[in-house]
Write a protein that holds these residues in place. Structure first.
Motif, PDB file in Angstrom:
ATOM      1  N   THR A 133       0.807  -1.145  -0.140  1.00  0.00           N
ATOM      2  CA  THR A 133       0.045  -0.073   0.016  1.00  0.00           C
ATOM      3  C   THR A 133       0.875   1.185   0.115  1.00  0.00           C
ATOM      4  O   THR A 133       0.151   2.131  -0.471  1.00  0.00           O
ATOM      5  N   VAL A 134       1.999   1.243   0.663  1.00  0.00           N
ATOM      6  CA  VAL A 134       2.987   2.494   0.525  1.00  0.00           C
ATOM      7  C   VAL A 134       4.130   2.071  -0.230  1.00  0.00           C
ATOM      8  O   VAL A 134       4.721   0.817  -0.223  1.00  0.00           O
ATOM      9  N   GLY A 135       4.418   3.029  -1.191  1.00  0.00           N
ATOM     10  CA  GLY A 135       5.517   2.591  -1.959  1.00  0.00           C
ATOM     11  C   GLY A 135       5.957   3.873  -2.852  1.00  0.00           C
ATOM     12  O   GLY A 135       6.245   4.986  -2.465  1.00  0.00           O
ATOM     13  N   LEU A 136       6.163   3.539  -4.022  1.00  0.00           N
ATOM     14  CA  LEU A 136       6.830   4.573  -5.162  1.00  0.00           C
ATOM     15  C   LEU A 136       6.099   5.793  -5.016  1.00  0.00           C
ATOM     16  O   LEU A 136       6.624   6.689  -5.171  1.00  0.00           O
ATOM     17  N   THR A 137       4.785   5.596  -5.326  1.00  0.00           N
ATOM     18  CA  THR A 137       3.947   6.773  -5.537  1.00  0.00           C
ATOM     19  C   THR A 137       4.097   7.805  -4.254  1.00  0.00           C
ATOM     20  O   THR A 137       3.940   8.967  -4.565  1.00  0.00           O
ATOM     21  N   HIS A 138       4.355   7.305  -3.120  1.00  0.00           N
ATOM     22  CA  HIS A 138       4.430   8.038  -2.050  1.00  0.00           C
ATOM     23  C   HIS A 138       5.663   8.684  -1.750  1.00  0.00           C
ATOM     24  O   HIS A 138       6.087   9.646  -1.454  1.00  0.00           O
ATOM     25  N   LEU A 139       6.681   8.001  -2.184  1.00  0.00           N
ATOM     26  CA  LEU A 139       8.187   8.295  -2.102  1.00  0.00           C
ATOM     27  C   LEU A 139       8.429   9.379  -3.045  1.00  0.00           C
ATOM     28  O   LEU A 139       8.892  10.224  -2.833  1.00  0.00           O
TER      29      LEU A 139
ATOM     30  N   THR B 206       6.338  11.271  -4.242  1.00  0.00           N
ATOM     31  CA  THR B 206       5.648  12.747  -4.136  1.00  0.00           C
ATOM     32  C   THR B 206       6.194  13.181  -2.875  1.00  0.00           C
ATOM     33  O   THR B 206       5.634  14.302  -2.314  1.00  0.00           O
ATOM     34  N   GLY B 207       7.218  12.576  -2.150  1.00  0.00           N
ATOM     35  CA  GLY B 207       7.519  13.076  -0.796  1.00  0.00           C
ATOM     36  C   GLY B 207       6.711  12.788   0.418  1.00  0.00           C
ATOM     37  O   GLY B 207       7.013  13.425   1.500  1.00  0.00           O
ATOM     38  N   GLN B 208       5.870  12.013   0.286  1.00  0.00           N
ATOM     39  CA  GLN B 208       4.929  11.771   1.212  1.00  0.00           C
ATOM     40  C   GLN B 208       5.470  10.840   2.492  1.00  0.00           C
ATOM     41  O   GLN B 208       5.202  10.861   3.645  1.00  0.00           O
ATOM     42  N   VAL B 209       6.545  10.037   1.888  1.00  0.00           N
ATOM     43  CA  VAL B 209       7.228   9.115   2.910  1.00  0.00           C
ATOM     44  C   VAL B 209       8.821   9.244   2.416  1.00  0.00           C
ATOM     45  O   VAL B 209       9.108   9.521   1.585  1.00  0.00           O
TER      46      VAL B 209
ATOM     47  N   ARG C 174      -0.170   3.051  -3.570  1.00  0.00           N
ATOM     48  CA  ARG C 174      -1.411   3.442  -4.147  1.00  0.00           C
ATOM     49  C   ARG C 174      -1.472   4.428  -5.190  1.00  0.00           C
ATOM     50  O   ARG C 174      -0.562   5.430  -5.036  1.00  0.00           O
ATOM     51  N   GLN C 175      -2.288   4.580  -5.964  1.00  0.00           N
ATOM     52  CA  GLN C 175      -2.202   5.292  -7.142  1.00  0.00           C
ATOM     53  C   GLN C 175      -2.725   6.932  -6.540  1.00  0.00           C
ATOM     54  O   GLN C 175      -3.958   6.724  -6.171  1.00  0.00           O
ATOM     55  N   THR C 176      -1.989   7.754  -6.389  1.00  0.00           N
ATOM     56  CA  THR C 176      -2.336   9.137  -6.010  1.00  0.00           C
ATOM     57  C   THR C 176      -2.372  10.109  -6.926  1.00  0.00           C
ATOM     58  O   THR C 176      -2.957  11.244  -6.690  1.00  0.00           O
ATOM     59  N   MET C 177      -1.953  10.072  -8.270  1.00  0.00           N
ATOM     60  CA  MET C 177      -1.962  11.158  -9.300  1.00  0.00           C
ATOM     61  C   MET C 177      -1.901  10.201 -10.675  1.00  0.00           C
ATOM     62  O   MET C 177      -1.610   9.028 -10.657  1.00  0.00           O
TER      63      MET C 177
ATOM     64  N   LEU D 155       3.375  11.316 -13.009  1.00  0.00           N
ATOM     65  CA  LEU D 155       4.117  10.841 -12.003  1.00  0.00           C
ATOM     66  C   LEU D 155       5.447  10.265 -12.320  1.00  0.00           C
ATOM     67  O   LEU D 155       6.813  10.605 -12.058  1.00  0.00           O
ATOM     68  N   LEU D 156       5.402   9.446 -13.365  1.00  0.00           N
ATOM     69  CA  LEU D 156       6.662   8.463 -13.767  1.00  0.00           C
ATOM     70  C   LEU D 156       7.628   9.307 -14.770  1.00  0.00           C
ATOM     71  O   LEU D 156       8.664   9.052 -15.009  1.00  0.00           O
ATOM     72  N   ASN D 157       6.817  10.516 -15.363  1.00  0.00           N
ATOM     73  CA  ASN D 157       7.935  11.677 -16.221  1.00  0.00           C
ATOM     74  C   ASN D 157       8.472  12.591 -15.495  1.00  0.00           C
ATOM     75  O   ASN D 157       9.265  13.391 -15.891  1.00  0.00           O
ATOM     76  N   SER D 158       8.155  12.688 -14.096  1.00  0.00           N
ATOM     77  CA  SER D 158       8.576  13.844 -13.331  1.00  0.00           C
ATOM     78  C   SER D 158       9.972  13.720 -13.070  1.00  0.00           C
ATOM     79  O   SER D 158      10.777  12.693 -13.070  1.00  0.00           O
ATOM     80  N   ARG D 159      10.598  14.911 -12.744  1.00  0.00           N
ATOM     81  CA  ARG D 159      12.100  15.062 -12.475  1.00  0.00           C
ATOM     82  C   ARG D 159      12.339  14.480 -11.174  1.00  0.00           C
ATOM     83  O   ARG D 159      13.297  13.913 -10.933  1.00  0.00           O
ATOM     84  N   ALA D 160      11.557  14.323 -10.090  1.00  0.00           N
ATOM     85  CA  ALA D 160      11.571  13.352  -8.978  1.00  0.00           C
ATOM     86  C   ALA D 160      11.799  12.058  -9.024  1.00  0.00           C
ATOM     87  O   ALA D 160      12.698  11.224  -8.597  1.00  0.00           O
ATOM     88  N   MET D 161      10.978  11.545 -10.228  1.00  0.00           N
ATOM     89  CA  MET D 161      11.200  10.053 -10.729  1.00  0.00           C
ATOM     90  C   MET D 161      12.617  10.045 -11.344  1.00  0.00           C
ATOM     91  O   MET D 161      13.257   8.720 -11.046  1.00  0.00           O
ATOM     92  N   LYS D 162      13.091  10.765 -12.250  1.00  0.00           N
ATOM     93  CA  LYS D 162      14.055  10.678 -12.826  1.00  0.00           C
ATOM     94  C   LYS D 162      15.314  10.647 -12.035  1.00  0.00           C
ATOM     95  O   LYS D 162      16.353  10.030 -12.144  1.00  0.00           O
TER      96      LYS D 162
END
Length: 479
Positions: free
Chosen positions: A330-336, A338-341, A362-365, A370-377
């Motif tokens: 339930t907690v993972g990549l999407t939260h990491l 986006t800076g939630q965890v 969980r899908q949050t956006m 999300l996957l093309n964002s600078r944070a992901m890269k």
């Protein structure tokens, strides 16, 4: 390949040998059916016997017709008349006397079906042939028809109201019909030869047609005909892959060795040209081709060898890594991203201290954003420096081109193709899209391959003390 697929391609290369190997059962069945049909037709037919009589036409001139012009005129007359004799043979005036003389229980039209006549090119000959189930009858009828034709031509045709006129054509029997010693049909040897050759040809044609109409990828040659990349590994169709990674559940199995072989091949396939050669993006052309199974097992194989490994599930639309490994997701990549965890909260240790897993969460956006964002890269670059190997499980190319986005940044792309599942059209579209983006897959993994029978061999297993031991097993007994 379906008809629509054929229309989409300007050039189609037909691998006849490959098609026959792939559809050998179809080829064999088609050949057997054709040969059996020819044999059935040949051996159920009633033998027919053909007898042939020959007649010769000459010009019957008067004693005064001694000059060359008269002979030339006579020759031209005969040539014009003799061409009508093959049709004259089948008439009532010729055949009815034959029926009366021989006492045949038939009609003129039925007898005409048994009789054929011809005038060999550039000759004054007429050949009369008769086909019958009885050899003696065929010769009798042929001789009788020849005699009846002779009488018609030499006398009857030129009589006028009872006044007999001498015919200018003299038709003589020069070869009587003898009783045939063997049947003229069916020709057993020729029919069997035609059946065998025709069966083989039609069998090959059936295999090629079935291959052209087959929409799905069935074997390695289908993949290599579309994708210009080496096959680095093959996963068999086995229930053991439905569980946790086989290196954990069945470390001594043949399937586990297949995973290790893929790991080794990937290691040697590293060209060193990429900016992040230790990051491997795993994708497929369409869903349900086994990409998550390949990704989780491959990551486990690298961890087994002592490498520090991170497995990331970026298929946030349909996450499956956590379910596959039976861990909380339930907690993972999407939260990491986006800076939630923090990474300590999102990344989990699995099986060994050097094996880490980052579930999708969980899908949050919007996944594409999300996957093309600078944070992901930035995350990918950071983990590439921290871990020996990073395995990224992405969405199928049919769903999203996330894999291409990741691979464009430097990681290697590993394409999984499910035999019997992947469609040639989808695989071709994926290859064309990757080629357009300038991405070359490091290799292909075939999944759902049929298991081959193995000879007696030695399989390894691990004792409770962790020591590697060997045990002799029969075909497929070690799993």
């Amino acid at each position: 390949m379906a008809g629509s697929d054929i229309a989409e391609n300007d050039v189609i290369t037909i691998d006849v040998v490959g098609a026959v190997k792939k559809h050998v059962v179809t080829a064999i069945i088609t050949a057997i059916v054709v040969i059996a049909g020819v044999c059935g037709y040949t051996f159920t037919r009633t033998p027919q016997y053909t007898a042939t009589a020959q007649l010769m036409a000459t010009y019957r001139g008067t004693t005064q017709d001694t000059n060359a012009n008269s002979y030339n005129a006579g020759s031209s007359y005969i040539q014009s008349q003799i061409q009508t004799y093959p049709q004259l043979v089948k008439t009532e005036s010729v055949l009815q006397p034959v029926i009366d003389n021989l006492g045949l229980n038939t009609t003129v039209s039925d007898l005409a079906k048994q009789v054929t006549a011809s005038n060999p090119t550039d000759t004054m000959l007429v050949e009369v042939s008769v086909e019958d189930t009885d050899p003696k009858t065929s010769s009798n009828i042929a001789n009788s028809v020849a005699e009846s034709l002779r009488k018609q031509v030499t006398s009857t045709l030129y009589s006028d109201d009872g006044d007999k006129i001498v015919s200018p054509v003299n038709l003589s029997v020069v070869q009587q019909a003898y009783v045939p010693a063997s049947p003229s049909s069916p020709n057993v040897a020729m029919n069997l030869a035609i059946g065998v050759v025709g069966g083989i040809v039609l069998g090959v044609v059936a295999a090629v047609v079935r291959d052209l109409l087959d929409r799905r990828v069935r074997q390695s040659s289908d993949v290599q005909a579309i994708v210009d990349a080496q096959v680095l590994g093959t996963f068999t169709r086995s229930d053991v892959f439905a569980d946790v990674p086989v290196i954990i559940s069945r470390p001594a199995s043949r399937e586990a060795e297949d995973v290790r072989r893929l790991r080794t091949n990937l290691t040697f396939s590293d060209t060193g040209d990429d900016r992040m050669p230790n990051v491997i993006v795993v994708t497929s052309s369409s869903p349900s081709e086994g990409k998550t199974t390949v990704a989780t097992n491959l990551a486990t194989a690298f961890a087994e060898s002592g490498s520090k490994v991170l497995l990331i599930d970026t298929d946030v639309r349909n996450p499956s890594v956590a379910k596959k490994l039976k861990i909380e997701g339930t907690v993972g990549l999407t939260h990491l991203v986006t800076g939630q965890v923090t990474s300590q909260e999102a990344v989990q240790r699995y099986w060994k201290p050097n094996f880490h897993v980052l579930p999708a969460g969980r899908q949050t956006m919007n996944p594409s954003i999300l996957l093309n964002s600078r944070a992901m890269k930035s995350l990918i670059r950071k983990v590439a420096e921290t871990y020996d190997y990073v395995i990224i499980d992405t969405a199928p190319m049919q769903v999203s081109n996330d894999a291409a986005v990741f691979a464009k940044e430097g990681p290697e792309l590993l394409l999984v193709t499910g035999l019997g599942v992947a469609e040639k059209r989808r695989l071709r579209e994926t290859d064309e899209e990757l080629e357009t983006l300038g991405i070359e897959p490091v290799g292909v993994v075939l999944s759902f391959a049929e298991q081959e029978k193995q000879k007696d061999n030695y399989y390894y297993y691990y004792g409770v003390d962790g020591e590697k031991k060997s045990k002799h097993k029969k075909d497929g007994a070690a799993k």
